[in-house]
Design a protein around this motif. Structure first.
Motif, PDB file in Angstrom:
ATOM      1  N   ARG A 216     -34.152   4.787  14.415  1.00 57.16           N
ATOM      2  CA  ARG A 216     -33.425   3.803  13.682  1.00 57.16           C
ATOM      3  C   ARG A 216     -33.355   2.680  14.651  1.00 57.16           C
ATOM      4  NH1 ARG A 216     -28.096   6.320  10.702  1.00 57.16           N
ATOM      5  NH2 ARG A 216     -29.271   7.985   9.586  1.00 57.16           N
ATOM      6  N   TRP A 217     -32.451   1.529  14.460  1.00 55.35           N
ATOM      7  CA  TRP A 217     -32.681   0.342  15.098  1.00 55.35           C
ATOM      8  C   TRP A 217     -32.711   0.318  16.299  1.00 55.35           C
ATOM      9  CZ3 TRP A 217     -28.621  -2.243  17.612  1.00 55.35           C
ATOM     10  CH2 TRP A 217     -28.841  -3.586  18.043  1.00 55.35           C
TER      11      TRP A 217
ATOM     12  N   ALA B 255     -37.211   0.419   8.698  1.00 58.67           N
ATOM     13  CA  ALA B 255     -37.221  -1.079   8.571  1.00 58.67           C
ATOM     14  C   ALA B 255     -37.247  -1.454   7.103  1.00 58.67           C
ATOM     15  CB  ALA B 255     -38.199  -1.771   9.385  1.00 58.67           C
TER      16      ALA B 255
ATOM     17  N   ALA C 109     -34.548  -7.704  19.322  1.00 58.87           N
ATOM     18  CA  ALA C 109     -33.686  -6.775  18.543  1.00 58.87           C
ATOM     19  C   ALA C 109     -32.163  -7.681  18.556  1.00 58.87           C
ATOM     20  CB  ALA C 109     -33.683  -5.568  19.241  1.00 58.87           C
TER      21      ALA C 109
ATOM     22  N   VAL D   8     -26.144  -1.977  10.080  1.00 58.00           N
ATOM     23  CA  VAL D   8     -27.553  -2.315  10.183  1.00 58.00           C
ATOM     24  C   VAL D   8     -27.830  -3.238  11.496  1.00 58.00           C
ATOM     25  CG1 VAL D   8     -28.397  -2.051   7.790  1.00 58.00           C
ATOM     26  CG2 VAL D   8     -27.355  -4.343   8.446  1.00 58.00           C
ATOM     27  N   GLY D   9     -29.038  -3.373  11.924  1.00 56.61           N
ATOM     28  CA  GLY D   9     -29.294  -4.155  12.837  1.00 56.61           C
ATOM     29  C   GLY D   9     -30.740  -4.797  12.625  1.00 56.61           C
TER      30      GLY D   9
ATOM     31  N   LEU E  24     -34.357  -6.173  13.480  1.00 55.74           N
ATOM     32  CA  LEU E  24     -35.586  -6.435  14.613  1.00 55.74           C
ATOM     33  C   LEU E  24     -36.689  -7.626  14.332  1.00 55.74           C
ATOM     34  CD1 LEU E  24     -37.129  -2.800  14.951  1.00 55.74           C
ATOM     35  CD2 LEU E  24     -35.359  -3.920  16.503  1.00 55.74           C
TER      36      LEU E  24
ATOM     37  N   LEU F 192     -32.798  -2.679   9.807  1.00 56.09           N
ATOM     38  CA  LEU F 192     -32.731  -0.970   9.861  1.00 56.09           C
ATOM     39  C   LEU F 192     -31.354  -0.492  10.167  1.00 56.09           C
ATOM     40  CD1 LEU F 192     -35.229  -2.234  11.831  1.00 56.09           C
ATOM     41  CD2 LEU F 192     -35.810   0.135  11.980  1.00 56.09           C
TER      42      LEU F 192
ATOM     43  N   ARG G 176     -28.220   1.341  11.842  1.00 53.45           N
ATOM     44  CA  ARG G 176     -27.941   1.739  13.294  1.00 53.45           C
ATOM     45  C   ARG G 176     -27.588   3.059  13.450  1.00 53.45           C
ATOM     46  NH1 ARG G 176     -24.678  -3.631  15.670  1.00 53.45           N
ATOM     47  NH2 ARG G 176     -24.617  -1.854  17.337  1.00 53.45           N
TER      48      ARG G 176
END
Lengths: 353, 353, 353
Positions: free
Chosen positions: B199-200, B272, B302, B311-312, B314, B351, B353
């Protein structure tokens, strides 16, 4: 054990056709948005009515209708196993009328009536005339057209039915056009979104339009298209068998050329959104993979539709060439088609007024 | 009879663009599951959110959203006849933001505002800067991006508008990301079904990921794709005309490379799932049919999304090559791109988290 | 900064499989009418049940079901990244049963249980036996089949699990057939629309049927198909990498051959509308782009379905060849397959009685 009955369809020969009989063709086919996507991907048409539900609904359609030629190819494809598996040549078609729009979810099926038979003088083949009719799942006729093909006899000596040649119109009359097009809400017709400022009134008989762009055809493309139509004519698919033929390679389905030329014609005829009728057409010369198709159009006639002020009709002659741009409008010298010409197609299109 | 007005669109030249004007592009397009199938078949993407209604619904989407790049290609394709038919080169794009998910049944249309003009020193061409905006049938913006192209002048001598060069961000800021992604129900995000345990938080700036696999491109494939987007740029389709060009053959649409590289990037970036923004991109070298595309990614940054814990983001640099595997992460020596590099693409992906 | 964990999936090796473990495969996939259109366009199937909602509904289906082989390819494709990325060869499959029809809108996912392991005598590879199960979004099993592949070891010296070879049936029993086919309203079954007058009772064990037509395969076609199934096996896509391999070019996915041969078999088996089970199959020889596929069938057995009078089963041996028409029914001389044979496939089909 008795020898089993042969299960493989070897197709009808000339002597297998009876005047007046109706042939029910196999494989009804539900047309979907998947077919629309493939049709777009194979030819690149950009007519807004067929491309956008929102645009079509604003005009009065319940949804974006299926491209008329996609309907034609599907209706036509079904006739191949019964009519033209043993054909020597497709000689012509006439009196094609699109009588009702087709929408995703509709199921198309086809029947053909034998409307004429004419043995050749050599006696080893004959011309079969059929009227093929495409219907939707409610048995409503969506397309009707006549076609004639030269078909081999199984045995040259077989006696033939009495000669009967149908009378077919050279041109569909303007009063017969428009059934495949609902009343159009003209105030909602957006020229910018449609991609052309030229409505019906902007065109005049005699006008010539070069569609400029060229489109090269790959083997995978025409095979994918022709199978989409469930057209089984082996000349389009069998490179192994084709080695022994006159051309030594696969032939591209003539309808593929019509669809390519029609898509190219958007550039110059962007508002000609509906094919109302096919008057006739000739595949002057075959197209092969690797060739590049160009096209130009001539306006043969402009006609009002009786009782309708929303749309008008243009009778168009669509000429397609291979490996020859159309800036000089190639056509004929005397009776001879100019080099490179592959299609001479005569149809009626509707445009907003 | 007076000479009829030319009906064919020959495209705009540099002097036809006016600062501040808005161009409405033709052919609104309803996106369907048919387009999704073709997109899958052309590139082989495997992101679960776009592939499965069930997976997407569990996360909080009403249905599987359309792949972001498919939206981009359709929105972009509409601009070609008005913006880049007489383009010498596509120079760049920036500030691309995906602002709302698109679902099957939505109709996309595009407008472009001219945001800058700059004549070349030679005076025979100029750079046109546009901001193109894709909207759905409710006029909601789904995508906004800036693009600049070098366009020929019709007549070298024509005086040009005063030079005006827009300021465009090098990178979309993290606070601008995420509008195209609803709140994600993390408890329903199944890593095994998604195809990646990473994940993120598992990715760090500087990390390099080789996507390993190669994908060879055929003429039929890129033509089918480019027509699906109703992109009419003739360099992609006309092998006959291409004989006279610098490369002597058809060029593959640059967006085709981006989609191929993005699909390959699943192997290493399986979570992603959403492209939130395109920061910029360069088509370093052309791709031709028969070439094999490889790709690798570098994590540039990031970032958390303000106010969101689901979500985070990239920031990823996606490098594509032709006929060169990416195990050694080819990039640049000094200012020069390494041999075989065809794409240098900078984007933000989201992506879980 | 510590070295990041490698994000790229390099696939499982023989020692990574544990007896009894269940692997959840990635990327659930909603099947749509878009997939149906592509499947039609890639192979040209003409079975009326799968082609027409109207025909299927009249028989008792809620809609036209998805072609059984399309279901198989999608379920199978998901297993490739986990099972066969490092496979040396696909050795066989058995006990394939289609247990429930799949309709557009259904979402398919796949799990595989490791049901056997057997190291080779050389110790550098081993056979992995799995049972793969495809489920819809309601977790109902739609397809179950066993498969075994020869997989490389990561390190030749690694000790292997105890040998365990599952017992698999040579033939699925007639009482296990038919779950994937609802009760058929025979009075609505229209032979003319279906395209064949030959129902179940017209076929006898031993009968041989030449399917006559040939279909040439292009690189673009098999790549488009294989990506549609999200099958990532690199041998099908990477012409660059393939230069170093035994054949020097891309291999066509074996399932592509099965689908081509099945579509060709319509000519002679037009009423064999449903594949109920796959007993086994062997890819005798590889197929390459440019080759032309022909096929013939032998009726191995006719069986009633216990408790059903609507449909009967035929066990069929489907033989496909390349560049060799099948009029002489090529098969074997002794233990050796005849030249040109590429597929020997054993399945049960259902036909109306």
């Amino acid at each position: 054990m008795p020898e089993p009955v042969a299960k493989t369809n070897s197709g009808r020969f000339f002597e297998d056709f009876t005047p007046g009989e109706t042939i029910v063709h196999a494989t009804p086919r539900t047309v979907t948005t998947g077919d629309v996507s493939l049709y777009t991907a194979l030819y690149g048409p950009r007519f807004a009515v067929q491309s956008s539900d929102a645009f079509a609904k604003a005009l009065g359609y319940p949804a974006a209708p299926i491209d008329d030629l996609l309907v034609f190819h599907i209706v036509f494809g079904k006739t191949v196993p019964d009519i033209s598996l043993n054909a020597i040549a497709n000689l012509g078609y006439a009196d094609g009328r699109f009588l009702r729009p087709v929408f995703p979810g509709d199921t198309l099926s086809t029947t053909s009536e034998v409307i004429g038979l004419k043995q050749t003088s050599a006696g080893d083949a004959g011309i079969v005339y059929v009227r093929s009719i495409g219907r939707n799942q409610r048995a409503e006729i969506v397309l009707s057209y006549a076609r004639w093909v030269l078909v081999r006899k199984r045995r040259p000596g077989t006696p033939a039915h009495a000669e009967q040649v149908p009378e077919l119109p050279k041109v569909v009359l303007p009063e017969e056009l428009g059934q495949g097009c609902p009343a159009i809400e003209l105030s909602a017709y957006d020229d910018a979104l449609a991609g052309s400022p030229f409505r019906w009134g902007a065109y005049a008989a005699g006008e010539q339009i070069d569609h400029v762009d060229g489109m090269t055809v790959e083997e995978a493309e025409h095979q994918i298209a022709t199978r989409l139509y469930q057209n089984t004519a082996k000349v389009h698919f069998d490179a192994y068998g084709a080695r022994e033929t006159r051309f030594g390679k696969r032939l591209i389905y003539g309808g593929h050329v019509i669809s390519l030329a029609r898509a190219l014609s958007f550039n110059g005829l962007g508002n000609a959104f509906h094919i109302a009728a096919i008057n006739g057409g000739r595949h002057v010369s075959p197209l092969f993979a690797g060739d590049t198709v160009f096209a130009w159009s001539q306006v043969l006639e402009a006609a009002e539709l009786p009782g309708r002020s929303d749309v008008g009709a243009l009778r168009l002659r669509l000429i397609a060439t291979k490996n020859r741009p159309c800036g000089e409008f190639p056509l004929k010298h005397g009776d001879q088609y100019d080099d490179g010409i592959i299609l001479d197609f005569d149809y009626w299109a509707l445009l907003p007024r």
